[in-house]
Design a protein around this motif. Structure first.
Motif, PDB file in Angstrom:
ATOM      1  N   ASN A   1      -5.105   9.112  -3.429  1.00 53.96           N
ATOM      2  CA  ASN A   1      -4.536   8.530  -2.044  1.00 53.96           C
ATOM      3  C   ASN A   1      -3.954   7.275  -2.366  1.00 53.96           C
ATOM      4  O   ASN A   1      -3.544   6.772  -1.426  1.00 53.96           O
ATOM      5  CB  ASN A   1      -5.655   8.184  -1.000  1.00 53.96           C
ATOM      6  N   ALA A   2      -3.237   7.172  -3.603  1.00 58.62           N
ATOM      7  CA  ALA A   2      -2.391   6.090  -4.047  1.00 58.62           C
ATOM      8  C   ALA A   2      -1.150   6.067  -3.074  1.00 58.62           C
ATOM      9  O   ALA A   2      -0.669   7.057  -2.767  1.00 58.62           O
ATOM     10  CB  ALA A   2      -2.023   6.347  -5.414  1.00 58.62           C
ATOM     11  N   ARG A   3      -0.674   4.919  -2.854  1.00 60.73           N
ATOM     12  CA  ARG A   3       0.630   4.650  -2.304  1.00 60.73           C
ATOM     13  C   ARG A   3       1.542   3.923  -2.982  1.00 60.73           C
ATOM     14  O   ARG A   3       1.012   3.090  -3.897  1.00 60.73           O
ATOM     15  CB  ARG A   3       0.370   3.830  -1.055  1.00 60.73           C
ATOM     16  N   PHE A   4       2.910   4.240  -3.134  1.00 59.12           N
ATOM     17  CA  PHE A   4       3.732   3.897  -3.817  1.00 59.12           C
ATOM     18  C   PHE A   4       5.013   3.247  -3.368  1.00 59.12           C
ATOM     19  O   PHE A   4       5.551   3.341  -2.212  1.00 59.12           O
ATOM     20  CB  PHE A   4       4.409   5.098  -4.757  1.00 59.12           C
ATOM     21  N   THR A   5       5.085   1.862  -3.915  1.00 63.71           N
ATOM     22  CA  THR A   5       6.179   1.044  -3.584  1.00 63.71           C
ATOM     23  C   THR A   5       7.546   1.600  -3.396  1.00 63.71           C
ATOM     24  O   THR A   5       8.092   2.153  -4.477  1.00 63.71           O
ATOM     25  CB  THR A   5       6.128  -0.367  -4.302  1.00 63.71           C
ATOM     26  N   GLY A   6       8.184   1.549  -2.355  1.00 65.96           N
ATOM     27  CA  GLY A   6       9.611   2.052  -2.300  1.00 65.96           C
ATOM     28  C   GLY A   6       9.461   3.751  -2.087  1.00 65.96           C
ATOM     29  O   GLY A   6      10.500   4.224  -2.538  1.00 65.96           O
ATOM     30  N   TYR A   7       8.484   4.197  -1.834  1.00 64.33           N
ATOM     31  CA  TYR A   7       8.654   5.830  -1.808  1.00 64.33           C
ATOM     32  C   TYR A   7       7.639   6.070  -0.713  1.00 64.33           C
ATOM     33  O   TYR A   7       7.955   6.674   0.223  1.00 64.33           O
ATOM     34  CB  TYR A   7       7.800   6.224  -3.089  1.00 64.33           C
ATOM     35  N   THR A   8       6.488   5.736  -0.745  1.00 63.83           N
ATOM     36  CA  THR A   8       5.421   5.976   0.483  1.00 63.83           C
ATOM     37  C   THR A   8       4.930   4.721   1.259  1.00 63.83           C
ATOM     38  O   THR A   8       4.566   4.648   2.224  1.00 63.83           O
ATOM     39  CB  THR A   8       3.814   6.402   0.157  1.00 63.83           C
ATOM     40  N   ILE A   9       5.451   3.570   0.961  1.00 62.91           N
ATOM     41  CA  ILE A   9       5.459   2.239   1.485  1.00 62.91           C
ATOM     42  C   ILE A   9       6.798   1.535   1.130  1.00 62.91           C
ATOM     43  O   ILE A   9       7.354   1.935   0.151  1.00 62.91           O
ATOM     44  CB  ILE A   9       4.216   1.257   1.220  1.00 62.91           C
ATOM     45  N   ASP A  10       7.361   0.745   2.024  1.00 67.81           N
ATOM     46  CA  ASP A  10       8.566   0.095   1.934  1.00 67.81           C
ATOM     47  C   ASP A  10       8.391  -0.914   0.644  1.00 67.81           C
ATOM     48  O   ASP A  10       7.564  -1.576   0.273  1.00 67.81           O
ATOM     49  CB  ASP A  10       8.930  -0.810   3.256  1.00 67.81           C
ATOM     50  N   GLY A  11       9.741  -1.090   0.001  1.00 73.10           N
ATOM     51  CA  GLY A  11       9.820  -1.670  -1.054  1.00 73.10           C
ATOM     52  C   GLY A  11      10.850  -2.901  -1.063  1.00 73.10           C
ATOM     53  O   GLY A  11      10.951  -3.429   0.033  1.00 73.10           O
ATOM     54  N   GLY A  12      11.444  -3.222  -2.039  1.00 70.89           N
ATOM     55  CA  GLY A  12      12.241  -4.322  -2.197  1.00 70.89           C
ATOM     56  C   GLY A  12      13.727  -4.309  -2.034  1.00 70.89           C
ATOM     57  O   GLY A  12      14.403  -5.506  -2.262  1.00 70.89           O
ATOM     58  N   TYR A  13      14.351  -3.327  -1.422  1.00 67.57           N
ATOM     59  CA  TYR A  13      15.989  -3.310  -0.981  1.00 67.57           C
ATOM     60  C   TYR A  13      15.775  -4.107   0.327  1.00 67.57           C
ATOM     61  O   TYR A  13      16.500  -3.474   1.252  1.00 67.57           O
ATOM     62  CB  TYR A  13      16.592  -2.026  -0.956  1.00 67.57           C
ATOM     63  N   ALA A  14      15.452  -5.221   0.368  1.00 74.19           N
ATOM     64  CA  ALA A  14      15.353  -5.902   1.647  1.00 74.19           C
ATOM     65  C   ALA A  14      14.913  -7.555   1.379  1.00 74.19           C
ATOM     66  O   ALA A  14      14.572  -7.978   0.371  1.00 74.19           O
ATOM     67  CB  ALA A  14      14.167  -5.495   2.527  1.00 74.19           C
ATOM     68  N   GLU A  15      15.169  -8.249   2.426  1.00 75.24           N
ATOM     69  CA  GLU A  15      15.241 -10.015   2.163  1.00 75.24           C
ATOM     70  C   GLU A  15      13.617 -10.100   2.067  1.00 75.24           C
ATOM     71  O   GLU A  15      13.280 -10.957   1.593  1.00 75.24           O
ATOM     72  CB  GLU A  15      15.672 -10.363   3.180  1.00 75.24           C
ATOM     73  N   PHE A  16      12.632  -9.305   2.860  1.00 71.92           N
ATOM     74  CA  PHE A  16      11.280  -9.554   2.926  1.00 71.92           C
ATOM     75  C   PHE A  16      10.688  -8.236   2.670  1.00 71.92           C
ATOM     76  O   PHE A  16      11.153  -7.348   3.039  1.00 71.92           O
ATOM     77  CB  PHE A  16      10.814 -10.148   4.375  1.00 71.92           C
ATOM     78  N   THR A  17       9.311  -8.388   1.904  1.00 76.03           N
ATOM     79  CA  THR A  17       8.587  -7.018   1.767  1.00 76.03           C
ATOM     80  C   THR A  17       7.056  -7.461   1.851  1.00 76.03           C
ATOM     81  O   THR A  17       6.982  -8.856   1.883  1.00 76.03           O
ATOM     82  CB  THR A  17       8.979  -6.210   0.539  1.00 76.03           C
TER      83      THR A  17
END
Ligand SMILES: [Zn+2]
Ligand SMILES: [Zn+2]
Length: 334
Positions: A111-127
């Motif tokens: 059930n892993a979740r992955f940053t910038g794939y299944t959860i939002d990542g870092g091409y943004a000012e905040f995460t």
């Protein structure tokens, strides 16, 4: 920079500032390195990304806020405070409860979740990120130079560790991960054999400068049989090619998340206990080990920076093979 649909450029837009939940950190992003996986997601080569999605899983930032309901005691090691520098990697969350998590293989969590794939990542000012999966980063690196270590470094390191104590190590595809891992391999006294696109003399020369004892085209055989080979290029036909270069009992490690189909090959090439394996994701332990060894080597990164709103340019130039180093987005650089 938001991906609304695969095979479309990212779009610059305003989104609500995320709120950290229980156990999460709100992070003001400083830099975010671009990974080949980001390209695979944009190009529709990986199934079922969250949409719309904010890409990016090599994030460096500073803790702005700690999730309200979270007391310090609930965070593993109580390790972050407001203002701390933090690194956010690809592995964003696991259930801690499946057969893989319970056997030290959280990288394979069901059930892993992955940053910038299944959860939002870092091409943004905040995460926001689950504090338990974040890392403190070695102080000798600034925010730009440390960013590529968070995936190319970590997953490259996991691939490298799979080669055990191989003395003669082949690397196919001399991109970001290979560039970092070659430095650790040389530091640990391995003999490095680097394979590039046939005729790519410039990359072969660069590999030699980093300590490779031999560099040539992927269509060539090395002068000696290899104990192990890591394939970082997403090119399936390299698998049987690497297998043919192995000594008995050798291993081929496929380090990428996506690869074109592997052509068939004679069983004789696999015979004598040769092994083909892949590497999936990372564990927190890989990160702890890697960030301990990287500054000792010291592993150096080469980067090319882009403003956040130039993310599409960075991705396009990466896809076209035009970058001289790892693309790093400057978001709120310190
Ligand atoms: Zn699990
Ligand atoms: Zn990555």
């Amino acid at each position: 920079m938001v991906l609304n649909e695969p095979k479309r450029p990212l779009e610059l837009c305003d989104v609500p500032k995320p709120k950290p939940g229980r156990g999460q950190l709100l992070v003001r992003v400083s830099t975010c390195a671009v990974c080949r996986t980001d390209l695979h997601v944009v190009d529709g080569e990986l199934p079922d990304p969250k949409l719309p999605l904010i890409l990016g899983h090599q994030i460096v930032g500073r803790v702005e806020e700690i999730g309200e309901e979270n007391s310090r005691f609930e965070i593993r090691d109580s390790k972050f405070a407001v203002g701390d520098r933090v690194g956010i990697p690809w592995l964003g969350w696991t259930d801690g409860d499946c057969i893989y998590c319970r056997s030290g293989r959280e990288n394979l969590c069901d059930n892993a979740r992955f940053t910038g794939y299944t959860i939002d990542g870092g091409y943004a000012e905040f995460t926001v990120a689950d504090a338990r999966y974040c890392f403190h980063l070695p102080e000798r690196y600034d925010d730009v130079e440390v960013a590529p270590l968070l995936c190319a470094g970590l997953i490259g390191y996991r691939s490298y560790r799979k080669t055990g104590d191989a003395r003669r190590l082949g690397i196919y595809g001399f991109g970001n991960a290979a560039h970092l891992i070659a430095q650790i391999a040389s530091y640990e006294g391995r003999e490095l054999f680097v394979f590039t696109r046939p005729g790519d003399k410039a990359t072969q020369q660069a590999a030699k400068e980093l300590g490779a004892v031999w560099a040539g085209g992927s269509d060539e055989m090395p002068p000696e049989k290899l104990d192990a080979a890591i394939i970082f290029a997403s090119v399936g036909p390299l698998v049987p090619a690497a297998l043919r270069a192995l000594a008995k009992g050798g291993i081929v490690v496929c380090g990428g998340i996506h690869m074109t189909d592997i052509p068939s090959f004679p069983y004789a090439d696999l015979w004598e206990e040769r092994v083909i394996t892949s590497v999936a994701n990372l564990t927190r332990r890989d990160g702890d080990e890697f960030f301990e060894i990287a500054p000792r080597v010291p592993v150096r990164t080469h980067t090319e920076t882009f403003a956040l709103e130039e993310a599409n340019t960075g991705l396009d130039r990466f896809r076209a093979g035009e970058l001289k180093g790892t693309a790093v987005l400057l978001v709120n650089p310190k």
